[in-house]
Design an enzyme around this catalytic site. Sequence first.
Site, PDB file in Angstrom:
ATOM      1  N   CYS A  76     -79.429 -19.544 -23.948  1.00 41.87           N
ATOM      2  CA  CYS A  76     -79.754 -20.745 -22.855  1.00 41.87           C
ATOM      3  C   CYS A  76     -80.913 -21.339 -22.694  1.00 41.87           C
ATOM      4  O   CYS A  76     -82.100 -20.486 -22.741  1.00 41.87           O
ATOM      5  CB  CYS A  76     -79.005 -20.195 -21.589  1.00 41.87           C
ATOM      6  SG  CYS A  76     -79.233 -21.565 -20.474  1.00 41.87           S
ATOM      7  N   CYS A  82     -83.055 -21.100 -14.439  1.00 38.65           N
ATOM      8  CA  CYS A  82     -81.966 -21.394 -13.756  1.00 38.65           C
ATOM      9  C   CYS A  82     -81.609 -20.338 -12.758  1.00 38.65           C
ATOM     10  O   CYS A  82     -81.196 -20.558 -11.558  1.00 38.65           O
ATOM     11  CB  CYS A  82     -80.806 -21.629 -14.686  1.00 38.65           C
ATOM     12  SG  CYS A  82     -79.189 -21.397 -14.044  1.00 38.65           S
ATOM     13  N   CYS A  85     -77.872 -16.616 -14.394  1.00 36.69           N
ATOM     14  CA  CYS A  85     -77.596 -15.483 -15.304  1.00 36.69           C
ATOM     15  C   CYS A  85     -78.785 -14.399 -15.206  1.00 36.69           C
ATOM     16  O   CYS A  85     -79.930 -15.057 -14.975  1.00 36.69           O
ATOM     17  CB  CYS A  85     -77.394 -15.633 -16.593  1.00 36.69           C
ATOM     18  SG  CYS A  85     -75.930 -16.610 -17.171  1.00 36.69           S
ATOM     19  N   CYS A 166     -73.834 -25.448 -19.682  1.00 34.19           N
ATOM     20  CA  CYS A 166     -73.956 -24.019 -19.395  1.00 34.19           C
ATOM     21  C   CYS A 166     -73.023 -23.141 -20.105  1.00 34.19           C
ATOM     22  O   CYS A 166     -71.820 -23.552 -19.843  1.00 34.19           O
ATOM     23  CB  CYS A 166     -73.725 -24.019 -17.881  1.00 34.19           C
ATOM     24  SG  CYS A 166     -73.471 -22.339 -17.164  1.00 34.19           S
ATOM     25  N   GLN A 290     -60.094 -15.974  -8.638  1.00 33.38           N
ATOM     26  CA  GLN A 290     -61.140 -15.204  -9.521  1.00 33.38           C
ATOM     27  C   GLN A 290     -61.458 -16.408 -10.580  1.00 33.38           C
ATOM     28  O   GLN A 290     -60.852 -17.222 -11.243  1.00 33.38           O
ATOM     29  CB  GLN A 290     -60.588 -14.169 -10.452  1.00 33.38           C
ATOM     30  CG  GLN A 290     -60.027 -12.949  -9.311  1.00 33.38           C
ATOM     31  CD  GLN A 290     -61.243 -12.241  -8.859  1.00 33.38           C
ATOM     32  OE1 GLN A 290     -62.252 -12.442  -9.323  1.00 33.38           O
ATOM     33  NE2 GLN A 290     -60.838 -11.063  -8.276  1.00 33.38           N
ATOM     34  N   TYR A 319     -57.354  -9.698   2.705  1.00 33.44           N
ATOM     35  CA  TYR A 319     -58.179 -10.511   1.768  1.00 33.44           C
ATOM     36  C   TYR A 319     -57.446 -11.390   0.756  1.00 33.44           C
ATOM     37  O   TYR A 319     -57.815 -11.496  -0.393  1.00 33.44           O
ATOM     38  CB  TYR A 319     -59.630 -10.260   1.476  1.00 33.44           C
ATOM     39  CG  TYR A 319     -60.496  -9.472   2.350  1.00 33.44           C
ATOM     40  CD1 TYR A 319     -61.018 -10.186   3.412  1.00 33.44           C
ATOM     41  CD2 TYR A 319     -60.532  -7.872   2.494  1.00 33.44           C
ATOM     42  CE1 TYR A 319     -61.883  -9.484   4.322  1.00 33.44           C
ATOM     43  CE2 TYR A 319     -60.969  -7.414   3.594  1.00 33.44           C
ATOM     44  CZ  TYR A 319     -61.996  -8.061   4.210  1.00 33.44           C
ATOM     45  OH  TYR A 319     -62.623  -7.509   5.245  1.00 33.44           O
ATOM     46  N   ASP A 340     -55.431 -13.952   5.386  1.00 27.90           N
ATOM     47  CA  ASP A 340     -56.773 -14.450   5.027  1.00 27.90           C
ATOM     48  C   ASP A 340     -57.188 -15.393   6.072  1.00 27.90           C
ATOM     49  O   ASP A 340     -56.328 -15.845   6.770  1.00 27.90           O
ATOM     50  CB  ASP A 340     -56.546 -15.344   3.692  1.00 27.90           C
ATOM     51  CG  ASP A 340     -57.661 -15.419   2.974  1.00 27.90           C
ATOM     52  OD1 ASP A 340     -57.976 -14.746   1.994  1.00 27.90           O
ATOM     53  OD2 ASP A 340     -58.587 -16.461   3.359  1.00 27.90           O
ATOM     54  N   ASP A 388     -59.627  -6.520  -1.088  1.00 30.65           N
ATOM     55  CA  ASP A 388     -60.472  -7.311  -2.065  1.00 30.65           C
ATOM     56  C   ASP A 388     -61.363  -8.116  -1.376  1.00 30.65           C
ATOM     57  O   ASP A 388     -61.220  -9.363  -1.421  1.00 30.65           O
ATOM     58  CB  ASP A 388     -59.453  -8.054  -3.110  1.00 30.65           C
ATOM     59  CG  ASP A 388     -60.125  -8.844  -4.134  1.00 30.65           C
ATOM     60  OD1 ASP A 388     -61.512  -8.509  -4.162  1.00 30.65           O
ATOM     61  OD2 ASP A 388     -59.572  -9.643  -4.895  1.00 30.65           O
ATOM     62  N   CYS A 415     -66.761  -6.680  -5.248  1.00 31.67           N
ATOM     63  CA  CYS A 415     -67.355  -7.442  -6.221  1.00 31.67           C
ATOM     64  C   CYS A 415     -68.840  -7.220  -5.669  1.00 31.67           C
ATOM     65  O   CYS A 415     -69.955  -7.979  -6.066  1.00 31.67           O
ATOM     66  CB  CYS A 415     -66.932  -8.921  -6.039  1.00 31.67           C
ATOM     67  SG  CYS A 415     -67.326  -9.724  -4.178  1.00 31.67           S
TER      68      CYS A 415
END
Length: 459
Positions: A76, A82, A85, A166, A290, A319, A340, A388, A415
Site C-alpha cells: 500500500c 494511514c 493497517c 485501499c 461483521q 449483543y 441489543d 459477542d 474482538c
Amino acid sequence: MNQNPVEEGQKFPLTIRRMGINGEGIGYFKKAVVFVPGAITGEEVVVEAVKVRDRFTEAKLNKIRKKSPNRVTAPCPVYEACGGCQLQHVAYSAQLELKRDIVIQSIEKHTKIDPTKLKIRPTIGMEDPWRYRNKSQFQTRMVGSGQVETGLFGANSHQLVPIEDCIVQQPVTIKVTNFVRDLLEKYGVPIYDEKAGSGIVRTIVVRTGVKTGETQLVFITNSKKLPKKREMLAEIEAALPEVTSIMQNVNQAKSSLIFGDETFLLAGKESIEEKLMELEFDLSARAFFQLNPFQTERLYQEVEKALVLTGSETLVDAYCGVGTIGQAFAGKVKEVRGMDIIPESIEDAKRNAEKNGIENVYYEVGKAEDVLPKWVNEGFRPDAVIVDPPRSGCDQGLIKSLLDVEAKQLVYVSCNPSTLARDLALLAKKYRIRYMQPVDMFPQTAHVETVVLLQLKDK
C-alpha cells in the site's frame, strides 16, 4: 523522578524481543521497555526516541541492521501514513503467529491465569488476506480552492490521509466513495470543517453485500440540509446501479463517533441484503454486521463447534446485532433470545427471522446487563449463552448476571484480547476455559477475534 535512562531525540541500537498487542516491536534499552512501530521480532535496529515516559519509550525506526526473514514490502502506498493497517510489512504466516501471541500477552497482562495451562489454538487465517472489508467510512476534507479529498485519519492524529484506493476494502466501496467525492466537488457541496464546526458533509459510508451485490451509501452530515441532493442522486442512479440504498445520517456532535441518532432515506431501499450461512439478512445503515464476510462463516463455524446442542436447549445471543449468530443456531435449539441497544438492529433481527422463516426467536431492545436478569426473573433460564460484545468487552453488570445465571455453556466471541482477558478473569470464578481459538478477521492489522469456550465448573 524519571527512572527512564532514555532522552527524547536520543538514537540507540535495539534488539526486538517480541511484538506487542498493537503490532509494534518491543525491545529493552538498559532494562527500560521501548515500543517501535514497524519493527519485527528478531530484528536488530537503530531507533530514535520520540516520546519518553517513566516506564516506557516510544521510538521511531531509523535503520534496520539485521532484517527479519518475515519482513516483506508493504504493497500500500500510504501504509505508513494511514494507520488503518499495522502489519502489511509482516509476512502473513507470521501475522497469524503474532495474533496468537497477542492473545497470550493479554492473558499474561490482565489475569493471574497461566497461559501455558490454556489450550490456545493456532490462528485461523484467510487464503487471500486482501480486499475483504465490506464497509468503508471515509472522512471528507476541503483543500485548496474547492478540491474535496476523502480518506482516513493518520495513526493517533486528526490529520486526514487522502486515499485513492485501499487494498483491504472491497473494490466497490472505493469506487462509490470516489464517485461521490467527485460529485461533492463538482457541485460545491460544503464540506465539514472540524475546527470551525461549519460545513455539511462529514463522512461517506459505503457498505456492500458481497453475496448479493447490493450496496448502500450513507451521507453523514452536520445538518439535515444536503445541497444539490437531487442532482447528485440522479448522477449516482445513472452511474452506479449497484447502489440500491442511499441514506442520510445527521451527526451534529463534536465527537469521533461516525453516526448520529437520526437516519432517513434519500433514494432506493432502507436497507441492503446480505447472505450468510444460507440465511438472508437485511442491513440498515447503523446495524452492526461483521466487516469480513469471508471469515464470518469460519468464525460462526467455530462457535458451532464449541457448543454441544441436542435441540432441547434455550440459547441467549447477547449483543445480537441483526441476529446473525442466533439465527444460525435457531434450527439446533428450542429457543433463541437476543438483545441489543440499537433499535434498528432489533428491527432488522425481527425482519430477518421472518424472512428466514425462523419462529423460535425473540428479540428485545435494551442493554444485555438489564435484559438478561429481567428474563431470569420472568422464569427464563438459558442453557447456553453466546456473548459477542464490542471492543469495550462485557459490561460488568452482564458478567455478574452470567455468574448468577450459571448457563452450562458459555461462548465468548471477542474482538479485543485485552477486555477478553479482563472478563475471563472474572468469569473464572465459576467457569473453566476449555479452549481459545483465534480467528483472523482483519488481515494486515493487529486486530484478532477469539472464540472462547467456557464450561460451568462442577459444584
